[in-house]
Design an enzyme around this catalytic site. Structure first.
Site: not given
Ligand code: 13P
Length: 251
Positions: A9-11, A96, A98, A168, A174, A214, A235-236
């Site tokens: 997920n590149w957000k 998600h 967020e 999640e 994050g 993470s 994510g990251g």
């Molecule tokens: P991180 O891997 O950066 O913690 O993010 C997880 C995430 O929200 C994937 O959708």
């Protein structure tokens, strides 16, 4: 057998050129990854070009959100799941944390989006997960159960073939704090039991449940060793082709 999915997920990161470069860099690294499905989710503006450049590869493309409506209409700023399918997406991430946290997305909205996505022929990665306060208050399982019931309400057993759940925990996103493999396994088991209650044992056995929060090349192996973890939503660590490829190639 449930085929694992490793999704990135590149957000809200990467301009068009960077998105295409990362996708193209990833292609050879994961070309032999037959043990799992590989999915990346760039921002809306990069979806079409990334999907075009990945055509014929084993990397599938996901959007990070879609409209609650399946039909064209006067909904400024929204994109239907059919439009996403039209430009080459096969997946969409829905609900998600967020979006739930910062864009007031409710289980009702998640449910509508999920139904619209399935109807358009997309696979929906439906996200659930508790906050730190909820976990510390001993409410993690009940929160996730409520999210699941609300998000999946009215979906048929056949619709469920297009549903992937991503667990999640908000406190692990994050933050560098991963749920332990045991904590994740416990919740994944709970998710499967909840789905057995709503959609029957066979659906629960077949549905893929991804872990997110993470995930890194260093911890993917122990997470994937858990019986009810069927992949990861990253994510990251998915923003860099090399690090994401190391997660994909965890075997
Ligand atoms: P991180 O891997 O950066 O913690 O993010 C997880 C995430 O929200 C994937 O959708």
């Amino acid at each position: 057998m449930r085929k694992p999915i490793i999704a990135g997920n590149w957000k809200m990161f990467k301009l068009l050129g960077e998105a295409v470069d990362t996708a193209l860099a990833l292609k050879p690294y994961v070309a032999n990854a037959n043990h799992c499905e590989v999915v990346i989710a760039p921002v809306f503006t990069a979806l079409k070009m990334v999907a075009d450049r990945l055509e014929g590869s084993n990397i599938q493309v996901a959007a990070q959100n879609c409209a609650i409506q399946g039909e064209f209409g006067a909904h400024t700023g929204e994109v239907t799941p059919g439009m996403l399918k039209d430009i080459g997406c096969s997946y969409v991430i829905i609900g998600h944390s967020e979006r739930r946290q910062f864009y007031c997305e409710s289980d009702v909205a998640v449910n509508k989006k999920t139904k619209a996505a399935v109807e358009a022929g997309l696979n929906a990665i439906v996200c659930v997960g508790e906050s730190l306060t909820e976990r510390e208050g001993g409410e993690a399982e009940s929160v996730v159960k409520t999210q699941l019931r609300g998000s999946l309400a009215g979906l048929t057993v056949s619709d469920m073939e297009r549903i992937i759940i991503a667990y999640e925990p908000v406190w692990a996103i994050g933050t560098g704090k991963t749920a332990t493999p045991e904590q994740a396994q416990e919740m994944h088991g709970h998710i499967r039991r909840t789905i057995a209650g709503t959609h029957g044992e066979a659906t629960a056995e077949n549905v893929r449940v991804l872990y997110g929060g993470s995930v890194k090349p260093e911890n993917i192996g122990t997470l994937m060793a858990q019986p009810d973890i069927d992949g990861a939503l990253v994510g990251g660590a998915s923003l860099d082709a090399d690090s994401f490829a190391r997660i994909v190639n965890y075997k």
